[in-house]
Enzyme design. Structure first.
Site, short mmCIF file in Angstrom:
data_model
loop_
_atom_site.label_atom_id
_atom_site.label_comp_id
_atom_site.label_asym_id
_atom_site.label_seq_id
_atom_site.Cartn_x
_atom_site.Cartn_y
_atom_site.Cartn_z
N SER A 11 -9.03 -9.90 -2.68
CA SER A 11 -7.72 -10.36 -2.25
C SER A 11 -7.84 -11.66 -1.44
O SER A 11 -8.33 -12.66 -1.97
CB SER A 11 -7.00 -9.26 -1.48
OG SER A 11 -5.64 -9.56 -1.31
N ASP A 34 -1.52 -4.05 -10.36
CA ASP A 34 -1.51 -4.59 -9.00
C ASP A 34 -0.10 -5.07 -8.65
O ASP A 34 0.46 -5.92 -9.34
CB ASP A 34 -2.51 -5.75 -8.92
CG ASP A 34 -2.81 -6.20 -7.51
OD1 ASP A 34 -1.88 -6.23 -6.69
OD2 ASP A 34 -3.98 -6.54 -7.25
N HIS A 89 -4.37 -2.60 -6.45
CA HIS A 89 -4.99 -3.56 -5.53
C HIS A 89 -5.95 -2.89 -4.53
O HIS A 89 -6.47 -3.55 -3.66
CB HIS A 89 -3.88 -4.28 -4.75
CG HIS A 89 -4.29 -5.56 -4.09
ND1 HIS A 89 -4.56 -6.72 -4.78
CD2 HIS A 89 -4.49 -5.86 -2.77
CE1 HIS A 89 -4.89 -7.67 -3.95
NE2 HIS A 89 -4.85 -7.18 -2.71
#
Length: 282
Positions: free
Chosen positions: A149, A225, A258
């Site tokens: 991320s 995600d 995610h």
């Protein structure tokens, strides 16, 4: 660097470290996994730098990613820095927002008040932390960088800006084009000001256009995600890589989100990827 905790793991050792950072002007923490080969072999032990995402610290990856057993088997060390400076004097988001300030350093060098005194994460990673760890643990040799991320953004930008340091780059669910997403625009405006030319120095898509050395890059992205379309934009990365003839492996995985469930599913693939290019460099 002061060792504050030692924990046995997979016949290797997990260390928690802290030191006073001259770059960030505060105390910083990190975690370091040493595989058993570090103690029992005379050869160098390859080191992977892992950069975590928003709201994380130096402990999340070590505890959640399930990477240590396979790293021990391959003979890899892993270094996890914190995601931002911390302390009573360190600036934080005035409204307590989770995507700015503490836990959200974005791995850049801030130029704006009140951030610039402490938020020098790019120089901290490249010029202070890695140097200090390699000095204190001389049998380590830096090889790869990876992250998730915001940390995926950090791994890609640091690897592209400092290609002489690494053999390979990988990322999970990275923020690939921060100048064109809300997370990046918010952070860059605060840390770097309104000049978008300064922003481009920390944007993977822009750095791909400037790359003189093409390091191997692996990116894994979950198709489920929730941040995929608005924040991560892997299609922008693929488009610019194709236009610049920069070979990037981008794998999209149906059903994955995610979370660290996604990271832990494919972390061995990333360790194999880095191990392959480390062996090629010998």
């Amino acid at each position: 660097m002061e060792v504050t905790l030692r924990q046995r793991a997979f016949e290797g050792e997990h260390l928690q470290l802290r030191h006073t950072s001259r770059v960030n002007n505060c105390e910083m923490k990190c975690a370091l996994f040493l595989p058993p080969q570090y103690d029992f072999s005379d050869t160098k032990t390859p080191l992977l730098v892992w950069l975590s995402g928003l709201t994380c610290n130096e402990e999340n990856f070590m505890q959640k990613a399930g990477a240590l057993a396979y790293a021990a088997n391959l003979g890899w060390a892993i270094l996890c820095p914190d995601t931002s400076p911390r302390g009573e004097e360190v600036a934080d988001a005035h409204d307590g927002a989770w995507d700015l300030g503490l836990g959200a350093g974005f791995y850049l060098n801030a130029t704006q008040e009140p951030w610039k005194k402490h938020y020098q994460m790019f120089d901290y990673i490249c010029d202070e932390l890695i140097v200090s760890v390699l000095k204190d643990f001389p049998k380590l040799t830096l090889s790869g960088i990876s992250g998730h991320s915001m940390g995926g953004h950090g791994a890609l930008t640091i690897g592209l800006k400092k290609p002489a340091l690494f053999n390979s780059i990988s990322a999970f669910s990275p923020i690939t084009n921060p100048i064109n997403c809300a997370w990046g625009q918010k952070a860059f405006t605060e840390y770097l000001g309104k000049d978008k030319i300064a922003w481009s120095a920390y944007d993977t898509c822009e750095l791909i256009k400037r790359a003189n050395k093409h390091l191997p890059i692996l990116v894994d992205q979950g198709a489920a995600d929730v941040f995929l379309e608005e924040q991560l934009k892997p299609e922008n990365l693929l488009k610019v890589a194709l236009s610049e003839d920069y070979k990037i492996t981008l794998d999209i995985h149906p059903g994955y989100d995610h979370s660290y469930y996604f990271v832990s599913t494919f972390i061995n693939k990333h360790l194999d990827f880095h191990n392959h290019f480390y062996r090629d460099s010998l």
